[in-house]
Design an enzyme around this catalytic site. Sequence first.
Site, short mmCIF file in Angstrom:
data_model
loop_
_atom_site.label_atom_id
_atom_site.label_comp_id
_atom_site.label_asym_id
_atom_site.label_seq_id
_atom_site.Cartn_x
_atom_site.Cartn_y
_atom_site.Cartn_z
N THR A 92 0.81 -1.22 0.00
CA THR A 92 0.00 0.00 0.00
C THR A 92 0.84 1.27 0.00
O THR A 92 0.30 2.36 -0.17
CB THR A 92 -0.93 0.01 1.22
OG1 THR A 92 -0.16 -0.25 2.40
CG2 THR A 92 -2.01 -1.05 1.08
N HIS A 101 -21.35 -21.14 -14.53
CA HIS A 101 -21.05 -19.99 -13.67
C HIS A 101 -21.59 -18.69 -14.27
O HIS A 101 -22.24 -17.88 -13.58
CB HIS A 101 -19.53 -19.84 -13.49
CG HIS A 101 -18.92 -20.82 -12.56
ND1 HIS A 101 -19.35 -20.99 -11.26
CD2 HIS A 101 -17.88 -21.69 -12.72
CE1 HIS A 101 -18.60 -21.92 -10.67
NE2 HIS A 101 -17.72 -22.36 -11.54
N GLU A 112 -17.82 -23.32 -17.16
CA GLU A 112 -17.75 -21.86 -17.13
C GLU A 112 -19.06 -21.24 -17.58
O GLU A 112 -19.47 -20.19 -17.06
CB GLU A 112 -16.61 -21.36 -18.01
CG GLU A 112 -15.23 -21.87 -17.64
CD GLU A 112 -14.88 -21.61 -16.19
OE1 GLU A 112 -15.33 -20.58 -15.64
OE2 GLU A 112 -14.19 -22.44 -15.59
N LYS A 142 3.69 2.01 2.43
CA LYS A 142 4.20 2.48 3.73
C LYS A 142 5.66 2.91 3.62
O LYS A 142 6.04 3.99 4.09
CB LYS A 142 4.06 1.35 4.77
CG LYS A 142 2.63 0.88 4.98
CD LYS A 142 2.54 -0.16 6.06
CE LYS A 142 3.26 -1.44 5.69
NZ LYS A 142 2.65 -2.12 4.55
#
Length: 659
Positions: free
Chosen positions: A206, A428, A425, A208
Amino acid sequence: MSEQKNNNNKLYKNIAMWLIIVATVILMFNLLSYNNKPGMSNMIVFSDFISSVDSGNVNEITISGNSITGKFSDGRSFTTYTPNDPTLVDRLRLKGVRITAEPVMDSPSWGTIFVSWFPMLLLIGVWIFFMRQMQGGGGKAMSFGKSKAKLLTEDQTKVTFKDVAGIDEAKQDVEEIIDFLKDPKKFTRLGGRIPKGVLLVGSPGTGKTLLAKAIAGEADVPYFSISGSDFVEMFVGVGASRVRDLFIQGKKNAPCIIFIDEIDAVGRHRGAGLGGGHDEREQTLNQLLVEMDGFESNEGVIIVAATNRPDVLDPALLRPGRFDRTVIVPKPDVKGREEILKVHAKKTPLEEDVELKVYAQGTPGFSGADLSNLVNEAALMAARRGKESVGKSEFDEAKDKLLMGSERKSMIISDDEKKNTAYHEAGHTLVARLIPGTDPIHKVSIIPRGMALGLTQQLPIDEKHTYDKEHLLDNICVLMGGRVAEEQVLKHMTTGAGNDIERATELARKMVCEWGMSDTIGPLTFGKKEEHVFLGMETGQGRNFSEQTAIEIDTEIKKTVMGSHKRATKLLVDNIDKLHKLAKALLEKEVLDGDEVEEIVFGTKPPKRKSPPKVEPPESDQSRSADEAPPVKDKVKPGPLEPLGISHEGVTPAKPPAK
C-alpha cells in the site's frame, strides 16, 4: 563522510609505514649481528697457516667449526679455513699455541629470520587492528553492538510527496510531522508537543515504505533508516546494544527522524516466546520501550515505523507517549488508483487510446504495488513487440495476466475436457447473469491460465465494504453453477468443481459461525481463533461450543450450500438453451467478454457502466486464480466488517487431486 574516509586512509598509511620500519630494523639488526665479526678481512690460505705454526710464528687461535681466527707473534690477526685434519690440534700443542674453541655460528637465511620473527610481527599487527576496530563504526570486529542504521543524505532521497498518490489522509498526517520539525513554535505556542512516534499500518504494497521515503525527501533534518531484523543477531545482548547506539546517534543529530521498517520483527508481544520469558527479542523490545519513553528524554527524535501486523505488537509499544499516532495506509479507492496509475505512467509513453480511468475502475482491490506492476507489465509487453509506446492492448493483456494468470496456450487439452470446461464456465456465467444484483461479467475464458483450465471473472460496479446475506447467498449460488452444469448436461461430476465447493463451504461456515446469519442458530459466533504471536499466523481454532451445537452448525452449513445448489439447478434447467449457446460460443471463441455474453444470453448489449463514486477500497481482490481460496482474514481492518474477496471462477484442474 569524505572527511571520515580520509582520516581512515591516513591511519592505515601510518600503520603500514610503522610496520615497514619495524621489519627493516629487525632485519638489519640480525644481518649486522651475524655478519660483522673481527678478522674477516685478513684471510690467509691454510698452507701458509701450517707453515707459520711450524716456524713458531702463531701465538693463539680460535676454532669455530671449519673457521680459524688468531694472531701471529708480531700481533697481526688472521683468518683461515681448515679441512677435517685430526692431527691439527696435536701439532698446535707441540708448538705451544694457545687454543680456544667456540660453537658454530652460521649466518641465518632470510627464511630463518622470517620464521623466527613472524609470530611477534603478527601479534603486533593483530593488536593494532583490534585497537582500531574497537574505535571504529558498526559492522566491524568488536563492534557488534553498533547500530546498522543508515544516515540518508540529500543526494539519496529523491522521493517526495509528489511521488505518493492515492493515500491523501496518510500524507496529511505525516506532513504535519514535517511541518512541526520545520516550525515547532507553530504548534508549541498552543501547548502542543511533537509526537514521539508514528506507526504506519497497512496491507502489503500500500506504500508504507514509499511514504517513509517521501518523509526523508521532504524533511530538512537527518534521517536514519533501519530494518527491524537488523537489531537481532546470534549474540545475546546485541539487539539492546544496537537500540541504545541508535538513539545515541539520534540525540547527537537531533532533531532527526528514525525509520524502522517491519517493526513487528522486534516489537511482538512479550512473554509468548518459544524460549520462555527471557528471549533476545524481548530484551531488544524492552530497550526500545525505555529509549522511546523512559527516564531520559529524547526530545527531537521522532520514530516512524511501518508494519502490516499491528495485531502482534506489544501493547506497551502502542500506548501514547511512544507511538502517539497510528496512520492507516489503506488500499486506494478508484480515484486513488487513477492517481497512482498516473504517477507510474509518467515515464511510460502511452498511446492516445489508453484511458487510465478505465483501468482504475477495472482493478478493484489493487494496491499501489499491484498498479505499479500493471504499468510495468504493459511496458514490457510493448517492448517485446518493438513498439515505441504502450497501447490499450498491452494494458488489457497485462490486467488479465495479473487478475487471471498467464495464458498456457501450449497446454494440450482433449476435446472432452475442453467441452467439460466450456459447460462448467457457462454454468457460472449464466447463473451470475440471471441472478439480479450480482456483479457484472467481465470476461469468461476456457484458455488455461495459471493453475486453472478456465475461469469466469466478475468485476463490481461499486466498491463494497459490507455484504448482506442475500449477496452472500447469490455468491454461493454462482459457485455452484459450474457443478450443476456438469450434472445437468454432461451427467457426471469432475474434480473441476473442487475449489468452488471448498469456497462455498467456507463462505457458508463464516455466515453461520462468524456473522450470525443463521435463522436457526441466531446471532452468535462460534470458535475461538488461537494465534501464536511468534509463529505469526493462526495455529488453530478452539472449540467453545457443545457437541449438540456442532451438529446444528453442520446442519445449517449443509442447508445453506444445498439450498444454493437447488437454486442454481432450477435456473439452469429453466434456461438450458442459453447454457448450450454459451458453451458453444466458448468452444468456438475460447474467450468472451461481458458484451458478448449479454448478446448471446439476451440478444442485447448491456448499458454502459457508470463511474463508481469515491468510496473506501475493499480489503481483498475481486478476482483470484481458480485454485486459490479467497482471503478470509486481513490483519488490517478498515471498518467493523471485512469485505469478501469473492471470485467466481469455475475451473477444472490440470490433474485430479492426489488421494
